[in-house]
Design a protein around this motif. Structure first.
Motif, mmCIF file in Angstrom:
data_model
loop_
_atom_site.group_PDB
_atom_site.id
_atom_site.type_symbol
_atom_site.label_atom_id
_atom_site.label_comp_id
_atom_site.label_asym_id
_atom_site.label_seq_id
_atom_site.Cartn_x
_atom_site.Cartn_y
_atom_site.Cartn_z
ATOM 1 N N MET A 1 35.863 -13.643 36.168
ATOM 2 C CA MET A 1 37.184 -13.114 36.512
ATOM 3 C C MET A 1 37.026 -11.613 36.709
ATOM 4 N N GLN A 2 37.906 -11.033 37.541
ATOM 5 C CA GLN A 2 37.871 -9.588 37.722
ATOM 6 C C GLN A 2 39.294 -9.059 37.759
ATOM 7 N N ALA A 3 39.457 -7.847 37.263
ATOM 8 C CA ALA A 3 40.767 -7.207 37.263
ATOM 9 C C ALA A 3 40.590 -5.706 37.320
ATOM 10 N N ARG A 4 41.651 -5.052 37.735
ATOM 11 C CA ARG A 4 41.739 -3.598 37.614
ATOM 12 C C ARG A 4 42.779 -3.327 36.545
ATOM 13 N N PHE A 5 42.412 -2.488 35.614
ATOM 14 C CA PHE A 5 43.307 -2.113 34.522
ATOM 15 C C PHE A 5 43.652 -0.633 34.640
ATOM 16 N N ALA A 6 44.897 -0.322 34.375
ATOM 17 C CA ALA A 6 45.289 1.056 34.066
ATOM 18 C C ALA A 6 45.625 1.017 32.584
ATOM 19 N N VAL A 7 44.947 1.844 31.806
ATOM 20 C CA VAL A 7 45.134 1.826 30.351
ATOM 21 C C VAL A 7 45.428 3.247 29.889
ATOM 22 N N LYS B 1 42.030 8.455 16.163
ATOM 23 C CA LYS B 1 42.366 7.026 16.164
ATOM 24 C C LYS B 1 43.358 6.709 17.274
ATOM 25 N N ILE B 2 43.195 5.536 17.880
ATOM 26 C CA ILE B 2 44.125 5.078 18.915
ATOM 27 C C ILE B 2 45.395 4.595 18.220
ATOM 28 N N ARG B 3 46.512 5.224 18.561
ATOM 29 C CA ARG B 3 47.787 4.872 17.917
ATOM 30 C C ARG B 3 48.657 4.012 18.824
ATOM 31 N N ARG B 4 48.565 4.232 20.120
ATOM 32 C CA ARG B 4 49.306 3.451 21.106
ATOM 33 C C ARG B 4 48.373 3.160 22.265
ATOM 34 N N GLN B 5 48.473 1.941 22.795
ATOM 35 C CA GLN B 5 47.690 1.573 23.970
ATOM 36 C C GLN B 5 48.587 0.764 24.885
ATOM 37 N N ARG B 6 48.667 1.201 26.136
ATOM 38 C CA ARG B 6 49.483 0.491 27.125
ATOM 39 C C ARG B 6 48.569 0.019 28.242
ATOM 40 N N ASN B 7 48.561 -1.298 28.477
ATOM 41 C CA ASN B 7 47.710 -1.909 29.497
ATOM 42 C C ASN B 7 48.566 -2.426 30.655
ATOM 43 N N TYR B 8 48.153 -2.042 31.849
ATOM 44 C CA TYR B 8 48.726 -2.561 33.077
ATOM 45 C C TYR B 8 47.581 -3.287 33.775
ATOM 46 N N ASP B 9 47.505 -4.599 33.595
ATOM 47 C CA ASP B 9 46.367 -5.397 34.049
ATOM 48 C C ASP B 9 46.707 -6.103 35.357
ATOM 49 N N CYS B 10 45.864 -5.900 36.357
ATOM 50 C CA CYS B 10 46.070 -6.492 37.670
ATOM 51 C C CYS B 10 44.864 -7.403 37.971
ATOM 52 N N PHE B 11 45.015 -8.708 37.698
ATOM 53 C CA PHE B 11 43.951 -9.662 37.888
ATOM 54 C C PHE B 11 43.831 -10.089 39.341
ATOM 55 N N GLU B 12 42.606 -10.254 39.802
ATOM 56 C CA GLU B 12 42.402 -10.856 41.111
ATOM 57 C C GLU B 12 42.838 -12.316 41.029
#
Length: 127
Positions: free
Chosen positions: A100-106, A114-125
């Motif tokens: 599988m392949q995707a482009r992520f904006a994170v 430390k990572i306190r917030r993470q927002r993922n915008y995942d665009c899968f092929e």
């Protein structure tokens, strides 16, 4: 260690299937916005991320993260990432061994190192 270095180490740890919980603040919130795999999106706490990490080990044989661009401003790192995952199980039209392949904006927000917030915008092929 710079925050950009932390993000790179975090993604490499995921690729190597290492425990990534040490990268998170205790009050981490990860948001995954709607995509092909999570049509309603998802919001996860530290406990949820622990469970998701365990499930992911069974779904993928391997995965890779290629950082296409990375921008740092104050407490925030924004990344464009090309992700590839080799399936261990069938998923819709894909069979084990397919990629599988995707482009992520994170977007990573930090509290110290430390990572306190993470927002993922995942665009899968399509698959």
């Amino acid at each position: 260690m710079s925050r950009a270095t932390i993000v790179r180490a975090y993604l490499k740890a995921i690729e190597l299937r290492k425990d990534v919980l040490g990268f998170y603040a205790d009050d981490i919130v990860q948001e995954e916005f709607p995509n092909l795999l999570a049509p309603a999106g998802a919001t996860r706490t530290l406990a949820d991320l622990k469970a998701a990490n365990a499930r992911g080990q069974d779904v993928l044989r391997s995965e890779s993260y290629e950082i296409v661009s990375l921008v740092e401003q104050a407490e925030v790192i924004a990344c464009e990432i090309v992700w590839k995952g080799v399936l261990a199980i069938p998923l819709r039209t894909l069979k084990p061994g397919d990629t599988m392949q995707a482009r992520f904006a994170v977007f990573f927000e930090f509290d110290g190192d430390k990572i306190r917030r993470q927002r993922n915008y995942d665009c899968f092929e399509p698959f």
